[in-house]
Write an enzyme that holds these catalytic residues in place. Structure first.
Site, PDB file in Angstrom:
ATOM      1  N   HIS A 103       0.823  -1.214   0.000  1.00  0.00           N
ATOM      2  CA  HIS A 103       0.000   0.000   0.000  1.00  0.00           C
ATOM      3  C   HIS A 103       0.857   1.265   0.000  1.00  0.00           C
ATOM      4  O   HIS A 103       0.601   2.200  -0.739  1.00  0.00           O
ATOM      5  CB  HIS A 103      -0.923  -0.020   1.220  1.00  0.00           C
ATOM      6  CG  HIS A 103      -1.848   1.150   1.297  1.00  0.00           C
ATOM      7  ND1 HIS A 103      -3.141   1.095   0.847  1.00  0.00           N
ATOM      8  CD2 HIS A 103      -1.649   2.405   1.759  1.00  0.00           C
ATOM      9  CE1 HIS A 103      -3.706   2.276   1.025  1.00  0.00           C
ATOM     10  NE2 HIS A 103      -2.837   3.089   1.587  1.00  0.00           N
ATOM     11  N   HIS A 150     -10.982   1.348  -0.858  1.00  0.00           N
ATOM     12  CA  HIS A 150     -11.105   0.861   0.508  1.00  0.00           C
ATOM     13  C   HIS A 150     -11.877  -0.443   0.458  1.00  0.00           C
ATOM     14  O   HIS A 150     -12.945  -0.587   1.057  1.00  0.00           O
ATOM     15  CB  HIS A 150     -11.768   1.911   1.413  1.00  0.00           C
ATOM     16  CG  HIS A 150     -11.002   2.161   2.660  1.00  0.00           C
ATOM     17  ND1 HIS A 150     -11.582   2.440   3.861  1.00  0.00           N
ATOM     18  CD2 HIS A 150      -9.672   2.155   2.901  1.00  0.00           C
ATOM     19  CE1 HIS A 150     -10.643   2.605   4.779  1.00  0.00           C
ATOM     20  NE2 HIS A 150      -9.486   2.437   4.220  1.00  0.00           N
ATOM     21  N   ARG A 171      -9.317  13.901   2.794  1.00  0.00           N
ATOM     22  CA  ARG A 171      -8.144  14.477   3.462  1.00  0.00           C
ATOM     23  C   ARG A 171      -7.002  14.677   2.466  1.00  0.00           C
ATOM     24  O   ARG A 171      -6.284  15.671   2.512  1.00  0.00           O
ATOM     25  CB  ARG A 171      -7.667  13.567   4.600  1.00  0.00           C
ATOM     26  CG  ARG A 171      -8.392  13.733   5.906  1.00  0.00           C
ATOM     27  CD  ARG A 171      -7.593  13.134   7.074  1.00  0.00           C
ATOM     28  NE  ARG A 171      -7.126  11.781   6.810  1.00  0.00           N
ATOM     29  CZ  ARG A 171      -7.858  10.681   7.011  1.00  0.00           C
ATOM     30  NH1 ARG A 171      -9.077  10.773   7.460  1.00  0.00           N
ATOM     31  NH2 ARG A 171      -7.357   9.489   6.754  1.00  0.00           N
ATOM     32  N   GLN A 303     -10.624   1.402  10.340  1.00  0.00           N
ATOM     33  CA  GLN A 303     -10.577   2.628  11.105  1.00  0.00           C
ATOM     34  C   GLN A 303     -11.993   3.065  11.500  1.00  0.00           C
ATOM     35  O   GLN A 303     -12.975   2.561  10.988  1.00  0.00           O
ATOM     36  CB  GLN A 303      -9.904   3.742  10.290  1.00  0.00           C
ATOM     37  CG  GLN A 303      -8.543   3.361   9.734  1.00  0.00           C
ATOM     38  CD  GLN A 303      -8.618   2.732   8.364  1.00  0.00           C
ATOM     39  OE1 GLN A 303      -9.612   2.156   7.993  1.00  0.00           O
ATOM     40  NE2 GLN A 303      -7.537   2.839   7.623  1.00  0.00           N
TER      41      GLN A 303
END
Lengths: 823, 267
Positions: A103, A150, A171, A303
Site C-alpha cells: 500500500h 477501501h 483528506r 478505522q
C-alpha cells in the site's frame, strides 16, 4: 472537559537538551543551530527492547517476527538489521513493515506504472507525487483530485470501511490547501441474486449507508460514480472513492517539509483525533497475525470514521491556510492515512531531505499504547503540519481555541510532537526511551519486487443462440437488470446539493457537474467508469474502454476531459496471472490516454495525475474480475452550456454517432438474456473515439445539442430508452434500427452491441449545423429517429415494430430494478 | 443591514447561506458558536443553517439548542428580529422552543422525527432523502419574516436533504392552533399545488404535509427545504425551464429577499 496538560520532558532525557519546551511553547533561550549541534552529539542512553534477528537461523528469525505480530519476510528484516548494524526495535520493525507494505511502497506496481502511464501534460500542475494530483482550469484556478480504494475494510465492515474510504480521500485533497467540492463512488458488489445474495446485499447496503452518512455530514456533494454487480465480487467488494477540490495555483500547499525546515528546526504538529489503536495494521499483511495474537491492541484493521470532527477540522484547516497566506510563509501539510503517524511524518521529512525528532509522550492519545501502535495506527481525522516556530502559538490557537477541538471531540487537539532536523535521521522517543532511530531515506525508499507475469489460460467463445422472437420482454429484462436500472434508489441517499454548487446531479447525465467558484463561469465535471465483464475477457481492453467511456461521459455534458485518475483493483500480484492482468490493464489505459489526446493539444496524452493500486482482491473462491477503475475531470468554460440526457421536446431528431460492431462480449445482453460472457469485447478505435469525443464537445459548445447520452452498457437500445426514462420522462421516442447498421447485422446485435458511440437529440433547426460539425471531425451523423409526444418507446426495423413499450411501465421496471436488488 | 449566519460544530450549509444573503444585498458574516454571545445584538437578523450540529447526538439539533449563544438568540428573537432556520437550523429552533413558540415559555412542543415514506398506506422507505420538492406558501404575505414577499398559494421548487423532517407534535390540538394562527408557512405539494398526503408528494411523512412554520409573532421561520440551494437558476433541475433562461432566478431567492424586506419594513 478542560485542557489536557502537556507532559514535560523527563530531566534525564537527551531530548531535554535538544528540544524547546513544549509545555510552555517557549522558544529556546539561545539560537536554534546550537540545538541541532547538540543533537548530533547525543549518544542514546536507553533504547527500547530489540527484536533479535542477527545471528539467528531463518526459522528462529521467522518465529521471532511472527511472534511479534509482524508480516515482513526474514530477508526484509535482515536487510533492515544490516543497515542499522544492530537488531531493530519492535517499533522500528513495525514502521518498516508499514512503509514497505504494498500500500505505501507500491513495491509490485511502481515499475509498471512508471513504464506506461503518462503523467505529465501542459495542464498538469502536480502529477502523482503527493496526496493529490493537480491540474489547471485556467491561469488562476486548479482542480486537485485523489482516487483511493477501501475494498477490504468495506467487505469486513461495510459501513465503517466505506466511510473511512471517503474520509481518507477527502483528506488527501484538503491537505493540498484545496476546498473539497465533490466526491464520486465507483462501487462493485457481488451478485445480488446469486449464492451469496444475503451477504452481497448486506455489504451493498452498508457501503451505501457509510458513504452517505459520512459524505452528507461532512458536507461534500456526491455527484458521480457507478455501481456494478458481478459475481466475482461476491467475497470481495470494491469501494473506490474519488474526491476533487478547488485551489488557486499560488495557494497550493505541499505535503513535504518546506525548504529550511531542517536547518531551522521547524515544528512538527499533529492535529485532530487522539491517536488510538484503530486501523492498526491497515496497510500491512500482518493484520491477521496481529489480530490473533494481540487482543489488547486489536481494535480491528478498520478505522473509525468521524465526519463531524472532520467537518470542524476542515474549517480550522481553512483558517490555517489563510494564516500562512497572510504571513507569507511556506508550511508542509499532510493527512495521516495508511501507515499512520510514521508514514506521514517520514514522507514529509524525506521528501525534503531532512530528518526529524519526534516524541510520542507529546502526542495526544486516547490511552497508554505501545510505541509501535502509536507509530502505525491509522486513527482517522488527523493531519500533520510542519511549520516555523514563530507560527506555533497562532496555529495551536486556531485548533485548540478558535475551533475548540478539545471540547468538540474528547481528546482532540493540536500538539507539537517534535521538530525537524537536518541530519536525515527518523528518531522517535517514547517514555524516555529510543523507540525508533533509523535513516529516514531508507525507511521511505521502500523496496521493489520484480513480479512474474503469465497470461492465464482462459478461453472465451461467442454464444450460439437464435435471435429472440419477441423483444419487449428482452428490453424489460435489460431495463430492470441491477446493472442497467436507474441508480435513483442509491443517489437519493447522497446529498448531491450541499455547497450549492451542483449544476448536474447523478441521474441527470453521464457526468456530474459543479460550478465551484461564485463569479466564475467554468464548470467542473466528474465521472468514473470500468467494466469488470470486459476485464474478465481482456484486461487490456478493459483498461482502454474505461478511459474511453469515462471521457465520453465527460463529453456528454459538454465538458472537455482534462485529466484522469486510475484505481487499479486486481488479485494477488505474487501470482503471475494476476500480475499479467494488472500489466495488461495498465497498458490498455495508457494506450487510450496517449491516443485520445488532450483536446487542443495534438499529441499530448490526457494525463493520469493520481491513482492507487489495490492488489490482493481475492478470496479462496478466486480473484475479482480485473477492474481498472478510471475517473475523469472535465472542464467546461461556461456551465450554462452544459446539457443533460433527458429528452427535451417532441419532434426533435435523434442522431447516432459511432457505428455498431459485433461487440457483445461481456455485454448486458449476453449475460442477462443468454447467460453467457461471450468473447468479442468492445475495443477502442482510438482515432474514431477521439473524433467522436471532440465532435460532441464542439456541438454542445455551439449550442446544437438538446440532450446527449453515451452508449455503453446495454448498447444503443438501453441508451435511447434511458433518455426517455430519465426525469421528467415527459416524452416517448421512435427509432429505426435499420438506420443504425447495415442489413447484414442481426437486430439483437444492433440493439445491444456495446461498441462506443453517442445518441444526440438535436435542438430543432440545428440539424444541418450538427451534421457539419460531425463532418468536420470526419464522422457520419446517422439520423435514427425522433422524440415523440406519445408515452411509448418504439424501435422499428424494416417497417415492423421490434420494440413497443409503454413508457410508464418501462419506467417502473427501470426505477425498481436497483431497489429490488438491494432490498 | 447586517445578518449573522450561525455556525455550530457540524454545520455545513453556512457558506452558501452567506452567499445568498449577500446576493440580495444583506451584509453578513459567520458567527461561530463560541464567540461572545453579547456580540449577537449587533445583527439585524439571523440564519441558522443546515448541517449535522454536534453530529445529531441525542436528537437532531438538541445539543446546539443548549449552547449559550441560543439564549442570546432567544433575546434577539424577542426583539422581533428575523430568524430563519433551515433544515438542521429548523431542528435547532424547534429543540430550543423558539418554534412554534406557542406556549410562550420556551417549552419544546414538537419534534422533527425520522422520515417515513408512505405510499398506498405502506412504508416504502425511511430516513435520509434528497430530492427536489414543490412547496406551497400557505401563510399570508407579510405574516412571516422569511416569506414576507411571497403570495399565499405561491409554489416554490426547492430541494430537501434530511433524515428527520417528519414534523410531529406532542399535543393533539397544536396543529389546529398553528393552522388557526396562520403559523403554517409551507406545505409539500405536487406541481399543481395539491397537498397529497402520501410519498412522494409528502416526502417525509410530515403531519399535514408541513414543510415550514413560524412563531406566533412571525419573525422566526423554520423550514426543512434548502432555499440557498435553489437560489440561482442554474441550480435548478434540467427540466425546469428557468434553468437556461437568461435573467431567471431560483425560487429560493425569495426567502432571502423576504428577510431583507422584513428588516427594511421593521426599520
Amino acid at each position: 472537559m478542560g485542557r489536557k496538560p502537556f507532559k514535560p520532558f523527563a530531566f534525564d532525557s537527551p531530548f531535554a537538551f535538544s528540544l524547546v519546551n513544549f509545555a510552555t511553547g517557549q522558544l529556546p533561550p539561545t539560537g536554534i543551530d546550537k540545538f541541532i549541534t547538540v543533537h548530533s552529539c547525543i549518544t542514546i542512553q536507553k533504547r527500547c527492547t530489540l527484536v533479535k534477528i542477527i545471528g539467528l537461523t531463518d526459522q528462529e528469525a521467522e518465529a521471532n517476527l511472527r511472534g511479534s505480530g509482524l508480516g515482513m519476510s526474514v530477508t526484509e528484516a535482515r536487510s533492515i538489521a544490516k543497515v542499522l548494524n544492530r537488531d531493530p526495535t519492535l517499533a522500528e520493525l513495525f514502521c518498516y513493515d508499514a512503509m514497505w507494505s504494498e500500500h505505501c511502497s507500491y513495491k509490485s506496481s511502481r515499475a509498471t506504472l512508471r513504464e506506461f502511464l503518462p503523467t505529465t501534460g501542459p495542464n498538469v500542475v502536480m502529477g502523482p507525487v503527493e496526496d493529490s494530483g493537480i491540474v489547471a482550469i485556467d491561469d488562476q484556478w486548479c482542480v486537485a483530485i485523489s482516487h483511493e480504494s477501501h475494498n477490504h475494510p468495506s467487505q469486513v465492515l461495510p459501513n465503517e470501511g466505506a466511510a473511512t474510504g471517503i474520509g481518507g480521500d477527502v483528506r488527501d485533497v484538503n491537505c493540498m490547501g484545496a476546498t473539497v467540492v465533490a466526491t464520486a463512488d465507483p462501487l462493485r458488489f457481488g451478485d445480488p441474486y446469486g449464492p451469496q445474495a444475503n451477504k452481497v446485499r448486506w455489504v451493498a447496503e452498508g457501503v451505501v449507508d457509510g458513504i452517505w452518512q459520512y459524505g452528507n455530514a461532512l458536507g461534500v456533494p456526491n455527484i458521480a460514480g457507478d455501481i456494478v454487480f458481478d459475481e466475482s465480487f461476491d467475497f470481495n467488494c470494491l469501494v473506490n472513492v474519488v474526491a476533487i477540490g478547488i485551489v488557486k495555483r499560488n495557494e497550493i500547499i505541499r505535503s513535504r517539509a518546506p525548504k529550511g525546515a531542517g536547518e531551522k528546526g521547524y515544528d512538527v504538529i499533529l492535529v485532530g483525533k487522539p491517536t488510538d489503536a484503530s486501523g492498526l495494521g491497515g496497510v500491512t499483511f500482518a493484520s491477521e497475525a496481529l489480530r490473533e495474537e494481540d487482543e489488547a491492541t486489536n481494535r480491528g484493521a478498520v478505522q473509525i470514521p468521524d465526519p463531524f470532527l472532520k467537518n470542524v477540522l476542515f474549517k480550522a484547516n481553512d483558517d490555517l491556510f489563510r494564516l500562512v497566506r497572510e504571513v507569507g510563509v511556506e508550511i508542509g501539510f499532510k493527512d495521516l492515512g495508511g501507515g499512520g503517524f510514521t508514514c506521514a511524518t517520514s514522507e514529509m521529512g524525506s521528501a525534503a531531505g531532512y530528518g526529524m525528532e519526534l516524541d510520542l509522550d507529546l502526542m495526544h492519545k486516547a490511552g497508554d499504547f505501545p510505541s509501535e501502535v502509536l507509530c502505525i495506527a491509522e486513527t482517522q481525522e488527523r493531519f500533520l503540519i510542519i511549520s516555523p516556530r514563530e507560527l506555533r502559538e497562532k496555529i495551536l490557537k486556531i485548533y485548540n481555541e478558535d475551533w475548540d477541538l478539545p471540547n468538540v471531540y474528547e481528546g482532540a487537539r493540536a500538539s507539537v510532537v517534535g521538530r525537524m532536523t537536518s541530519d536525515g535521521r527518523f528518531v522517535v522517543k517514547h517514555k524516555g526511551q529510543m523507540a525508533v532511530d533509523v535513516s529516514i531515506q531508507h525507511l521511505t525508499s521502500g523496496i521493489r519486487y520484480q513480479r512474474e507475469e503469465k497470461p492465464p489460460v482462459k478461453s472465451f467463445s461467442e454464444p450460439v443462440a437464435e435471435e429472440p422472437r419477441e423483444y419487449n420482454d428482452v428490453m424489460m429484462k435489460i431495463l430492470g437488470s441491477p446493472n442497467i436500472a436507474s441508480r435513483e434508489h442509491v443517489y437519493r441517499y447522497y446529498d448531491t446539493e450541499v455547497m450549492g454548487n451542483t449544476v448536474i446531479r447523478p441521474g441527470e447525465a453521464d457526468a456530474g457537474l459543479i460550478a465551484p467558484v461564485r463569479g466564475e463561469k467554468f464548470g467542473v465535471a466528474l465521472a468514473a467508469d470500468s467494466n469488470p465483464f470486459y476485464g474478465r475477457i481482456s484486461p487490456y481492453w478493459a483498461g482502454a474502454t474505461a478511459v474511453a467511456e469515462v471521457m465520453r461521459n465527460i463529453a456528454s455534458v459538454g465538458a472537455t476531459p482534462s485529466c484522469l485518475t486510475d484505481c487499479l483493483n486486481f488479485g494477488n500480484p505474487e501470482k503471475p496471472e494476476a500480475f499479467w492482468e494488472f500489466r495488461e490493464a495498465v497498458k490498455g489505459l495508457a494506450e487510450a490516454c496517449k491516443r485520445i489526446w488532450l483536446k487542443g493539444y495534438a499529441d499530448q496524452p490526457v494525463p493520469i495525475v493520481s491513482g492507487n493500486v489495490s492488489f490482493y482482491n481475492e478470496s479462496p473462491a478466486g480473484s475479482v474480475d480485473p477492474s481498472p477503475v478510471v475517473a475523469c475531470v472535465g472542464i467546461i468554460k461556461d456551465y450554462n452550456k452544459a446539457v443533460t440526457m433527458d429528452l427535451k421536446g417532441a419532434g426533435d431528431k435523434l442522431f447516432l454517432i459511432g457505428p455498431r460492431y459485433d461487440e457483445l462480449g461481456g455485454s448486458e445482453y449476453y449475460r442477462t438474456i443468454l447467460g453467457e460472457t461471450g468473447a468479442n469485447v468492445p475495443i477502442v478505435r482510438f482515432d474514431l473515439e477521439k473524433k467522436m469525443i471532440y465532435a460532441v464537445i464542439d456541438a454542445i459548445d455551439q449550442g446544437l445539442v438538446a440532450s446527449c447520452h453515451d452508449i455503453s452498457n446495454g448498447g444503443l437500445a438501453a441508451t435511447v430508452a434511458e433518455m426517455a426514462l430519465t426525469r421528467p420522462a415527459a416524452f416517448g421516442l421512435e427509432i429505426d434500427l435499420g438506420k443504425a447498421a447495415d442489413a447484414s447485422m442481426r437486430t439483437d446485435k444492433i440493439m445491444f452491441s456495446e461498441s462506443s458511440g453517442f445518441v444526440i437529440e438535436a435542438k430543432p433547426g440545428s440539424e444541418t449545423r450538427l451534421a457539419e460539425v460531425m463532418k468536420g471531425c470526419g464522422l457520419d451523423l446517422m439520423e435514427i429517429g425522433s422524440v415523440t409526444g406519445s408515452r411509448r418507446i418504439v424501435m422499428r426495423r424494416n417497417g415492423k415494430n421490434v420494440v413497443d413499450l409503454d413508457l410508464d411501465l418501462a419506467r417502473k421496471v427501470w426505477v425498481e430494478g436497483l431497489t429490488e436488488a438491494m432490498r | 443591514m447586517k445578518i449573522a449566519v450561525m455556525q455550530f460544530p457540524g454545520t455545513n450549509c453556512e457558506y452558501e447561506c452567506l452567499v445568498s444573503a449577500r446576493e440580495v444585498g444583506m451584509a453578513g458574516e459567520l458567527f461561530r458558536w463560541n464567540r461572545p454571545a453579547a456580540e449577537m445584538s449587533a445583527f439585524d437578523g439571523f440564519i441558522v443553517p443546515g448541517g449535522w450540529s454536534y453530529a445529531d447526538r441525542i436528537r437532531a439539533g438538541a445539543i446546539a439548542s443548549k449552547e449559550p449563544v441560543m439564549d442570546a438568540l432567544r433575546e434577539e428573537a424577542a426583539k422581533g428580529k428575523p430568524i430563519i432556520g433551515i433544515c438542521n437550523g429548523f431542528q435547532i429552533l424547534v429543540e430550543s422552543g423558539l418554534l412554534p413558540g406557542t406556549s410562550g415559555n420556551g417549552k419544546v412542543e414538537m419534534a422533527l422525527a425520522q422520515n417515513v415514506m408512505i405510499s398506498n398506506k405502506k412504508i416504502v422507505r425511511r430516513g435520509y432523502y434528497v430530492d427536489w420538492v414543490t412547496i406551497r406558501h400557505d401563510a399570508s404575505p407579510r405574516r412571516c419574516s422569511g416569506s414576507f414577499d411571497i403570495n399565499k398559494g405561491e409554489l416554490l421548487q426547492i430541494p430537501i436533504a434530511h433524515g428527520e423532517g417528519n414534523l410531529v407534535t406532542m399535543e393533539k390540538g397544536l396543529i389546529q392552533k398553528l393552522n388557526d394562527e396562520g403559523q403554517v408557512v409551507f406545505r409539500y405539494c405536487d406541481s399543481s399545488g395539491r397537498t397529497i398526503p402520501e410519498f412522494p408528494v409528502n416526502v417525509n411523512g410530515s403531519t399535514e404535509n408541513i414543510a415550514g412554520i413560524c412563531n406566533p409573532e412571525g419573525n422566526v421561520l423554520g423550514m426543512m427545504p434548502h432555499p440557498e440551494r435553489a437560489f440561482f437558476n442554474w441550480q435548478l433541475p434540467p427540466h425546469d425551464p428557468r434553468k437556461h433562461q437568461m435573467g431567471a432566478v431560483g425560487p429560493g431567492r425569495k426567502i432571502f429577499e423576504s428577510m431583507k424586506r422584513y428588516i427594511e419594513a421593521r426599520a
